[in-house]
Design a protein around this motif. Structure first.
Motif, PDB file in Angstrom:
ATOM      1  N   ALA A 394     112.818  17.998  37.929  1.00  0.00           N
ATOM      2  CA  ALA A 394     113.345  17.525  39.208  1.00  0.00           C
ATOM      3  C   ALA A 394     112.266  17.786  40.257  1.00  0.00           C
ATOM      4  CB  ALA A 394     114.635  18.255  39.556  1.00  0.00           C
ATOM      5  N   VAL A 395     111.770  16.722  40.880  1.00  0.00           N
ATOM      6  CA  VAL A 395     110.636  16.841  41.798  1.00  0.00           C
ATOM      7  C   VAL A 395     111.042  16.338  43.181  1.00  0.00           C
ATOM      8  CG1 VAL A 395     108.279  16.083  42.278  1.00  0.00           C
ATOM      9  CG2 VAL A 395     108.961  16.610  39.931  1.00  0.00           C
ATOM     10  N   LEU A 396     110.797  17.168  44.213  1.00  0.00           N
ATOM     11  CA  LEU A 396     111.108  16.805  45.587  1.00  0.00           C
ATOM     12  C   LEU A 396     110.075  15.807  46.107  1.00  0.00           C
ATOM     13  CD1 LEU A 396     112.937  17.376  48.059  1.00  0.00           C
ATOM     14  CD2 LEU A 396     111.357  19.217  48.672  1.00  0.00           C
ATOM     15  N   CYS A 397     110.566  14.670  46.606  1.00  0.00           N
ATOM     16  CA  CYS A 397     109.687  13.610  47.104  1.00  0.00           C
ATOM     17  C   CYS A 397     109.563  13.698  48.629  1.00  0.00           C
ATOM     18  CB  CYS A 397     110.228  12.244  46.704  1.00  0.00           C
ATOM     19  SG  CYS A 397     110.415  12.032  44.921  1.00  0.00           S
ATOM     20  N   SER A 398     108.608  12.962  49.177  1.00  0.00           N
ATOM     21  CA  SER A 398     108.340  13.020  50.616  1.00  0.00           C
ATOM     22  C   SER A 398     109.497  12.488  51.455  1.00  0.00           C
ATOM     23  CB  SER A 398     107.070  12.232  50.937  1.00  0.00           C
ATOM     24  OG  SER A 398     107.205  10.873  50.527  1.00  0.00           O
ATOM     25  N   ASP A 399     110.330  11.600  50.860  1.00  0.00           N
ATOM     26  CA  ASP A 399     111.466  11.061  51.611  1.00  0.00           C
ATOM     27  C   ASP A 399     112.703  11.962  51.529  1.00  0.00           C
ATOM     28  OD1 ASP A 399     112.239  10.694  48.994  1.00  0.00           O
ATOM     29  OD2 ASP A 399     112.503   8.524  49.131  1.00  0.00           O
ATOM     30  N   GLY A 400     112.563  13.140  50.903  1.00  0.00           N
ATOM     31  CA  GLY A 400     113.674  14.084  50.823  1.00  0.00           C
ATOM     32  C   GLY A 400     114.548  13.924  49.595  1.00  0.00           C
ATOM     33  N   THR A 401     114.316  12.843  48.838  1.00  0.00           N
ATOM     34  CA  THR A 401     115.078  12.683  47.600  1.00  0.00           C
ATOM     35  C   THR A 401     114.411  13.488  46.490  1.00  0.00           C
ATOM     36  OG1 THR A 401     113.837  10.725  46.912  1.00  0.00           O
ATOM     37  CG2 THR A 401     115.813  10.358  48.258  1.00  0.00           C
TER      38      THR A 401
END
Length: 532
Positions: A394-401
């Motif tokens: 599970a990886v946190l993306c720049s858009d918060g998802t």
């Protein structure tokens, strides 16, 4: 687990043929030894009438609901079956034609009416089906046969008689509920269905039906909405067939198979449209995981999980572990709707044609996804999953998802592990080891499978020209081990003297304990339960 068995004789066609109900239970011939503690009934639902008069039903989920019962008493076994007296069945029998539109079959106006009444009947709209062929489950002290609309049907599990139709819209703000509720030890029922939310946009309601009431009132009358989850598209809710539940959370997977509401509503005013015609896929959406707390119910809007597109019908199990939620699913890769391949014309083809069609379909895979609950303190681009026993990320993306990648627990080309079951009373919502499923070979059920979800080891029961159904786990009384019990499955072996039988397997070894054979072909069944 991969099946190398071929079916050139196409005996599977027999499980998609109409049968008659029985006037009374018929005795079974038993081989092996049925455990003395196994005294109860296996209840199963499925289609049993595949045409009315000269009009055929077209889809697997169109055939009229037939309830089956294998009764085990004092070492003896009997088999019985009856059609549920739904509105659609009674009216079809009365008029000798399809009267109410089903999942993939259109009901046309009565040809015996004059031209004017036929013209106006085209604009009366489609009546919602109550064809409860998918499952049966308890609410309070009663049992209900269900499909996925707002209608459920109260039945007598002993006599198999139909008692009454219940319209859930009278008690809950839902357009329908799934046929796969979660039921707690005290009898509390949780389920999910789509609804109209704020500003006439679509949403999903998780509902709670309380257990048996002290005053003997109907628990359905005291149903309530626990939490509402938003839809990613205002007028196109995703198809939902099941959901996940732990001790403290609900998990809803929003898949790219959508119901086009405008198309669906237009079908109420212009005839000629089926439920299947109202599905479409959103290629760009992918798949979203939604979380909510359970008590009190609150949508966790800050947790936005997404992954690549897949079809989902059955959750295996969902549990919490060390700040994570582990979600095990039977998936089908991609956005194309799997139900497109379940038309009866496809399933009744010769074996080589069945294989060709399945080769074009989405491919099945058992997957584990892991959802981190604490997402506030971590860096972008970092895998948030720290559980030692899984490769899911599970990886946190720049858009918060948060982008999820699964661990694959089983995968075989055109070989599905489906209709999953677990030791539900012991393991639902908890960390577990074993799942039991029906093995689909190019969509044809031809084996029963046990899967160790920790080691990925599999065990298989398979017999030539045999077509089993979803295996139901029944625990040995007083058992301490998770897989100490038996599996019950209805199996059809066409061309034999007694072609239908109840199979009893040792759940630990997946070896045969006993079978109870009857002189009756038994059509395909979908889901059911064991009633002690």
């Amino acid at each position: 687990m991969v099946s190398r068995v071929e079916h050139p004789a196409a005996g599977y066609k027999k499980i998609f043929e109409t049968v008659e109900e029985l006037d009374e239970p018929i005795p079974a011939q038993i081989s092996g030894a049925i455990p003395s503690w196994l005294g109860g009934s296996l209840l199963r639902m499925g289609p049993g009438l595949f045409e009315v008069g000269d009009e055929p039903f077209h889809h697997l989920f169109d055939g009229q609901a037939l309830m089956h019962k294998f009764d085990l008493r004092n070492g003896q076994v009997t088999y019985n079956r009856k059609f549920i007296r739904t509105d659609c069945y009674v009216r079809a029998m009365t008029e000798n034609r399809v009267v109410i539109t089903e999942f993939g079959t259109v009901a046309y106006p009565d040809p015996c009416k004059n031209i004017f009444s036929r013209f106006f009947s085209y604009f009366k709209g489609i009546e919602v089906t109550d064809n409860c062929l998918v499952n049966i489950y308890p609410i309070g002290e009663d049992f209900y046969a269900v499909t996925e609309t707002n209608y459920i049907t109260k039945v007598d599990p002993d006599s198999l008689e139909t008692i009454k139709q219940v319209d859930l819209c009278k008690y809950l703000s839902v357009n329908g509920l799934t046929a796969h509720p979660h039921i707690e030890a005290d009898g509390t029922v949780y389920n999910i269905g789509n609804c109209f939310g704020k500003n006439m946009s679509l949403a999903y309601n998780i509902v709670k039906i309380p257990p048996t009431q002290k005053d003997k009132s109907d628990p359905i009358e005291k149903s309530q909405i626990v939490v509402q989850l938003p839809s990613s598209e205002r007028l196109k809710p995703s198809y939902v067939h099941s959901f996940g539940m732990t001790n403290n959370y609900f998990v809803f997977v929003e898949q790219p198979v959508k119901i086009n509401l405008l198309k669906f509503l237009s079908a109420w005013s212009i005839r000629g449209t089926t439920y299947m015609d109202c599905f479409e896929t959103c290629e760009s959406m992918g798949t979203w995981f939604h979380l909510s707390t359970k008590n009190p119910g609150a949508y966790m809007s800050s947790h936005k999980f997404r992954t690549s597109a897949f079809n989902l019908f059955h959750h295996i199990n969902t549990y919490e572990d060390q700040g994570f939620i582990v979600v095990d699913l039977c998936t089908w890769k991609g956005h194309e709707f799997v139900y497109n391949y379940l038309y009866l014309a496809n399933l009744r083809e010769e074996w080589e044609e069945v294989k060709k069609a399945a080769a074009k379909a989405p491919q099945p895979e058992v997957r584990r996804y892991v959802l981190p609950l604490d997402i506030h303190k971590e860096e972008q681009g970092k895998n948030l999953v720290s559980l030692s026993y899984t490769t899911a990320t599970a990886v946190l993306c720049s858009d918060g998802t948060i982008w999820l990648e699964p661990e694959v627990l089983f995968s075989g080309p055109r070989q599905a592990f489906e209709f999953p079951q677990i030791n539900y009373s012991q393991c639902c919502g908890k960390k577990y080891s074993f799942a039991y499923g029906l093995g689909l070979n190019h969509f044809i059920p031809d084996r029963i499978v046990k899967l160790n979800v920790q080691t990925k080891e599999t065990w298989v029961w398979q017999e030539e020209d045999c077509y089993p159904s979803e295996p139901i786990f029944v625990a040995t009384p007083g058992a301490t081990q998770e897989d100490d019990g038996v599996l019950l499955s209805i199996v059809v072996k066409p061309g034999t003297e007694r072609p239908g039988f109840l199979l009893v397997l040792d759940a630990m070894k997946l070896t045969e304990v006993a079978r109870a054979e009857v002189n009756a072909i038994i059509p395909v069944t979908l889901h059911g339960l064991y009633k002690p």
